[in-house]
Write a protein that holds these residues in place. Structure first.
Motif, mmCIF file in Angstrom:
data_model
loop_
_atom_site.group_PDB
_atom_site.id
_atom_site.type_symbol
_atom_site.label_atom_id
_atom_site.label_comp_id
_atom_site.label_asym_id
_atom_site.label_seq_id
_atom_site.Cartn_x
_atom_site.Cartn_y
_atom_site.Cartn_z
ATOM 1 N N ARG A 87 0.825 -1.216 0.000
ATOM 2 C CA ARG A 87 0.000 0.000 0.000
ATOM 3 C C ARG A 87 0.858 1.264 0.000
ATOM 4 N N SER A 88 2.151 1.094 -0.154
ATOM 5 C CA SER A 88 3.097 2.205 -0.334
ATOM 6 C C SER A 88 3.188 3.153 0.858
ATOM 7 N N TYR A 89 3.282 2.583 2.053
ATOM 8 C CA TYR A 89 3.552 3.400 3.231
ATOM 9 C C TYR A 89 4.185 2.545 4.311
ATOM 10 N N VAL A 90 4.588 3.172 5.403
ATOM 11 C CA VAL A 90 5.152 2.473 6.549
ATOM 12 C C VAL A 90 4.325 2.805 7.784
ATOM 13 N N GLN A 91 4.463 2.001 8.824
ATOM 14 C CA GLN A 91 3.688 2.211 10.038
ATOM 15 C C GLN A 91 4.220 3.368 10.881
ATOM 16 N N GLN A 141 1.352 5.501 -6.091
ATOM 17 C CA GLN A 141 2.298 4.459 -5.706
ATOM 18 C C GLN A 141 3.551 4.487 -6.581
ATOM 19 N N ASP A 142 3.386 4.715 -7.880
ATOM 20 C CA ASP A 142 4.539 4.822 -8.780
ATOM 21 C C ASP A 142 5.410 6.015 -8.401
ATOM 22 N N TRP A 143 4.782 7.128 -8.023
ATOM 23 C CA TRP A 143 5.501 8.330 -7.622
ATOM 24 C C TRP A 143 6.297 8.065 -6.341
ATOM 25 N N ILE A 144 5.693 7.386 -5.397
ATOM 26 C CA ILE A 144 6.359 7.010 -4.142
ATOM 27 C C ILE A 144 7.578 6.140 -4.433
ATOM 28 N N ALA A 145 7.405 5.128 -5.280
ATOM 29 C CA ALA A 145 8.508 4.220 -5.628
ATOM 30 C C ALA A 145 9.616 4.962 -6.378
ATOM 31 N N LYS A 146 9.246 5.815 -7.316
ATOM 32 C CA LYS A 146 10.222 6.580 -8.113
ATOM 33 C C LYS A 146 11.162 7.385 -7.224
ATOM 34 N N HIS A 147 10.624 7.955 -6.145
ATOM 35 C CA HIS A 147 11.416 8.808 -5.264
ATOM 36 C C HIS A 147 11.932 8.071 -4.030
ATOM 37 N N ASN A 148 11.678 6.770 -3.950
ATOM 38 C CA ASN A 148 12.123 5.952 -2.818
ATOM 39 C C ASN A 148 11.690 6.568 -1.481
#
Length: 129
Positions: free
Chosen positions: A15-19, A95-102
């Motif tokens: 889900r592209s986040y952390v706790q 989600q792609d934007w999150i992954a692109k920028h790590n």
């Protein structure tokens, strides 16, 4: 600055986040107002959710860059939307934007009754470096 990611589980990864994110030895913190699909002339978009999400992400990036930060510095991101049903088919863009920028950020998604004028999505961020 030192960041520590806390994830007791693994399901949030899809889900592209952390706790949680613990941050120590911070040089500076940046709090960004909600970024939306408002153009450089201050005109709110009346386009569809996909178009507005893309514009809000571009605006968020522009503020981050202008402040001398990088997207990877995001530790907290709140998403406000007038319709989760309209947002979900386009969530892969986020989600792609999150992954692109790590980016490894905490996340809250809220459906709200309305946003300013004709806006459908708003992104509010906290960054540290």
């Amino acid at each position: 600055m030192k960041k520590k990611i806390i994830n007791p589980w693994q399901w949030q990864d899809k889900r592209s986040y952390v706790q949680a994110v613990e941050v120590k030895n911070v040089e500076s913190t940046l709090y960004i107002s909600g970024q939306t699909a408002i153009n450089a002339d201050g005109i709110s978009s009346n386009e569809d959710m996909e178009t507005q999400l893309n514009q809000a992400l571009q605006n968020l990036e522009q503020v981050i860059s202008k402040a001398g930060y990088e997207c990877k510095d995001i530790v907290r991101l709140n998403i406000y939307t007038t319709s989760k049903a309209e947002l979900w088919p386009h969530f892969h863009i986020f989600q792609d934007w999150i992954a692109k920028h790590n980016i490894k950020q905490t996340l809250t998604l809220l459906e709200v009754k309305s946003l300013f004028e004709t806006l459908k999505v708003e992104l509010e961020a906290t960054l540290v470096k």
